[in-house]
Design an enzyme around this catalytic site. Sequence first.
Site, PDB file in Angstrom:
ATOM      1  N   ARG A  67      18.675  22.244  29.151  1.00 28.64           N
ATOM      2  CA  ARG A  67      19.622  22.392  30.275  1.00 28.64           C
ATOM      3  C   ARG A  67      20.764  21.392  30.120  1.00 28.64           C
ATOM      4  O   ARG A  67      21.920  21.707  30.361  1.00 28.64           O
ATOM      5  CB  ARG A  67      18.925  22.210  31.627  1.00 28.64           C
ATOM      6  CG  ARG A  67      19.932  22.138  32.776  1.00 28.64           C
ATOM      7  CD  ARG A  67      19.359  22.401  34.155  1.00 28.64           C
ATOM      8  NE  ARG A  67      18.085  21.790  34.408  1.00 28.64           N
ATOM      9  CZ  ARG A  67      17.877  20.477  34.615  1.00 28.64           C
ATOM     10  NH1 ARG A  67      18.893  19.627  34.608  1.00 28.64           N
ATOM     11  NH2 ARG A  67      16.667  20.017  34.820  1.00 28.64           N
TER      12      ARG A  67
ATOM     13  N   TYR B  16      39.806  38.119  40.776  1.00 29.28           N
ATOM     14  CA  TYR B  16      38.576  38.820  40.407  1.00 29.28           C
ATOM     15  C   TYR B  16      37.681  38.951  41.643  1.00 29.28           C
ATOM     16  O   TYR B  16      37.543  38.007  42.419  1.00 29.28           O
ATOM     17  CB  TYR B  16      37.883  38.015  39.295  1.00 29.28           C
ATOM     18  CG  TYR B  16      36.576  38.598  38.844  1.00 29.28           C
ATOM     19  CD1 TYR B  16      36.548  39.786  38.123  1.00 29.28           C
ATOM     20  CD2 TYR B  16      35.377  37.974  39.137  1.00 29.28           C
ATOM     21  CE1 TYR B  16      35.342  40.327  37.715  1.00 29.28           C
ATOM     22  CE2 TYR B  16      34.173  38.506  38.731  1.00 29.28           C
ATOM     23  CZ  TYR B  16      34.162  39.687  38.020  1.00 29.28           C
ATOM     24  OH  TYR B  16      32.978  40.223  37.616  1.00 29.28           O
TER      25      TYR B  16
ATOM     26  N   ASP C 268      41.961  30.904  35.265  1.00 27.83           N
ATOM     27  CA  ASP C 268      40.972  31.832  34.705  1.00 27.83           C
ATOM     28  C   ASP C 268      41.690  32.587  33.586  1.00 27.83           C
ATOM     29  O   ASP C 268      42.556  33.425  33.834  1.00 27.83           O
ATOM     30  CB  ASP C 268      40.484  32.780  35.803  1.00 27.83           C
ATOM     31  CG  ASP C 268      39.378  33.726  35.320  1.00 27.83           C
ATOM     32  OD1 ASP C 268      39.355  34.038  34.118  1.00 27.83           O
ATOM     33  OD2 ASP C 268      38.571  34.159  36.153  1.00 27.83           O
TER      34      ASP C 268
HETATM   35  C1  LIG Z   1      34.273  39.184  34.486  1.00 28.72           C
HETATM   36  C2  LIG Z   1      35.145  38.166  35.063  1.00 28.72           C
HETATM   37  C3  LIG Z   1      34.616  37.036  35.702  1.00 28.72           C
HETATM   38  C4  LIG Z   1      33.130  36.844  35.907  1.00 28.72           C
HETATM   39  O1  LIG Z   1      32.422  36.764  34.724  1.00 28.72           O
HETATM   40  P1  LIG Z   1      30.872  37.195  34.533  1.00 28.72           P
HETATM   41  O2  LIG Z   1      30.613  36.850  33.133  1.00 28.72           O
HETATM   42  O3  LIG Z   1      30.790  38.645  34.846  1.00 28.72           O
HETATM   43  O4  LIG Z   1      30.081  36.396  35.502  1.00 28.72           O
HETATM   44  C5  LIG Z   1      35.505  36.084  36.172  1.00 28.72           C
HETATM   45  N1  LIG Z   1      36.841  36.246  36.036  1.00 28.72           N
HETATM   46  C6  LIG Z   1      37.380  37.325  35.452  1.00 28.72           C
HETATM   47  C7  LIG Z   1      38.861  37.431  35.324  1.00 28.72           C
HETATM   48  C8  LIG Z   1      36.564  38.317  34.945  1.00 28.72           C
HETATM   49  O5  LIG Z   1      37.101  39.394  34.362  1.00 28.72           O
END
Ligand SMILES: *Cc1c(COP(=O)(O)O)cnc(C)c1O
Length: 427
Positions: A89, A141, A213
Site C-alpha cells: 500500500r 466529468y 484533469d
Molecule cells: C474516466 C475519467 C475519470 C475517472 O476515472 P476512472 O478511472 O473511471 O475512475 C476522471 N476524469 C475524466 C476526465 C475521465 O474521463
Amino acid sequence: MTTSQDIHLDSNVPGNPAYHFTILPPGSPAKAGWTKRPPLVPGARPGTQCVHAGVQPDPAYGAVMPPIYQTSTFAFRDVCTNAGYDYTRSGNPTRAALEEAIALLEGGEGATCTSTGMSAILVALNLLPHGSHLLCTVDCYGGTFRTLEHAKATYGLEVTYLDLADLDAVQAAFQDNTRMVWIETPSNPLLRLTDIQAVAQLAKAKGALTVVDNTFLSPLLQKPLALGADLVVHSTTKYLNGHSDVVGGAVVAAKGQVALTQRIQSMNNLLGTSQGPHDCFLVLRGLKTLQVRMRAHEAGAQQVAEFLATHPAVGIVHFPGLPSHPQHALAKAQQSGFGAMLSFELKEGNQANVDHLLTTLRWFTLAESLGGVESLVAHPASMTHASMTPEARKRAGITDSLIRLSIGIEEAEDLLADLAQALDSLP
Ligand SMILES: *Cc1c(COP(=O)(O)O)cnc(C)c1O
C-alpha cells in the site's frame, strides 16, 4: 562444409567458440549497478520517453520489463533494514516504475498511482483543509461532480461551478477560503477549453492550488504543469493505458514542489487508494505505445469531425480541431494536438433518431469510457453524465440529443463509412 559437430544449438554453453558469458549461479542477484543505464537525457523526445521512462533492467536478473512484484509485504533483513519497500500500500517497485514514467512524461517532480481515476481525484481533494472553497469547470466529468456534491453534503466543502473560459467570472468567484481551482480542459463532453496559464495565474495570486484533469489529452498533447498548474490528475484507464483492460489513476506534482509530492504520496497511502502491481505493469506496458496511438487517434478524429461537420443530418460538432470551434486558436496555442474526443448533435435530435444512431453503428461500441484503441459512442445525458441533475446538465449545456465519440485507432475510412450508413438511414 559444416558438420553436425560444428552446430551449437545453444551459443551460451561452454565449448561453443562464441561462448563468452559469465554465468552467475541461479539465484545470485545481478551485481549492483551492473544493469543501470544513465538517466534519460532531458532532451529525449516524447516518443522515446514513452518507451524508456521509468524502466531499467531489473537488478535481480536483468529483466528488460520491470517484474510484477506481486507481493503485499517485503522482508526486513533486520529490524532497521529493508530494501526500500515494506508494504505494497505504501510502496511497490512496479508501481514506482510507473510513477517515475508518468512524472517524467508530465514534466513533474513526482507522481503517485491510484486504483482508479476517481481515487486520484480523491487524493487531490483530500489535500483541502476543512472549510475550503473550490472552483470547478461547469461541465466536469460526471464522477467528479458526484464526488464534489458528496463532499459538499458530507464535509461542508464549498463548490462553485462555472465556465472557466470566462476569466472575469473566475476572478469574481474567488473567496477568502478558495483553496483549489479544478480544471478539465478540454471538458467532457462539450470540449470547451480553459486557458490553463491564465487561470493558474489568478489562482496563484489568491494562494489556491490549480489542478488539471489531463485525461482527455495525455501529457503528449498538453503539459499543464509547464503552464503553471500545481497538480495534474489522470484517469490512466483512458489514453495512458489505452487498451480498455485496466482502471487506474495518477496524481502528478509540479517540478520543484517536493513537499506537495510527499503530500500526494502519503495521502494515497493514507486513503488506501494505491494501485496494485499487476495493474501498474499493464499501464506501464500501455505507455510504451502512447505516442503512436495518439497519432492514430488524432488523425482519425480530425477526419471524423470534418466529415460530421459537413453531413446534412448533423447539427453542431464540438471538436477543438475544427476552425469553427470558438477556442480553436487557444487549442492550437495551448495543446500540441486536438485529441480524439468529440461530440455532436443531430439536427433532428429526437429520441428515435438518437436511439437509431447509437444502435446502428458497427465499429463504435455503445459504452462509457474513452481513450482505448477501439472507437466508442456514448449518450452523455443517460450514461456518463446521468449522475448530474437535469438542471446541472442544462446549466452545463448537455442536451438530450448530444452524442459523444471516442475515436479509436481503426482506419478512418471504415469509421466514416460506418457513420455514413447510420446517419443516412435515420428514420
Ligand atoms: C474516466 C475519467 C475519470 C475517472 O476515472 P476512472 O478511472 O473511471 O475512475 C476522471 N476524469 C475524466 C476526465 C475521465 O474521463
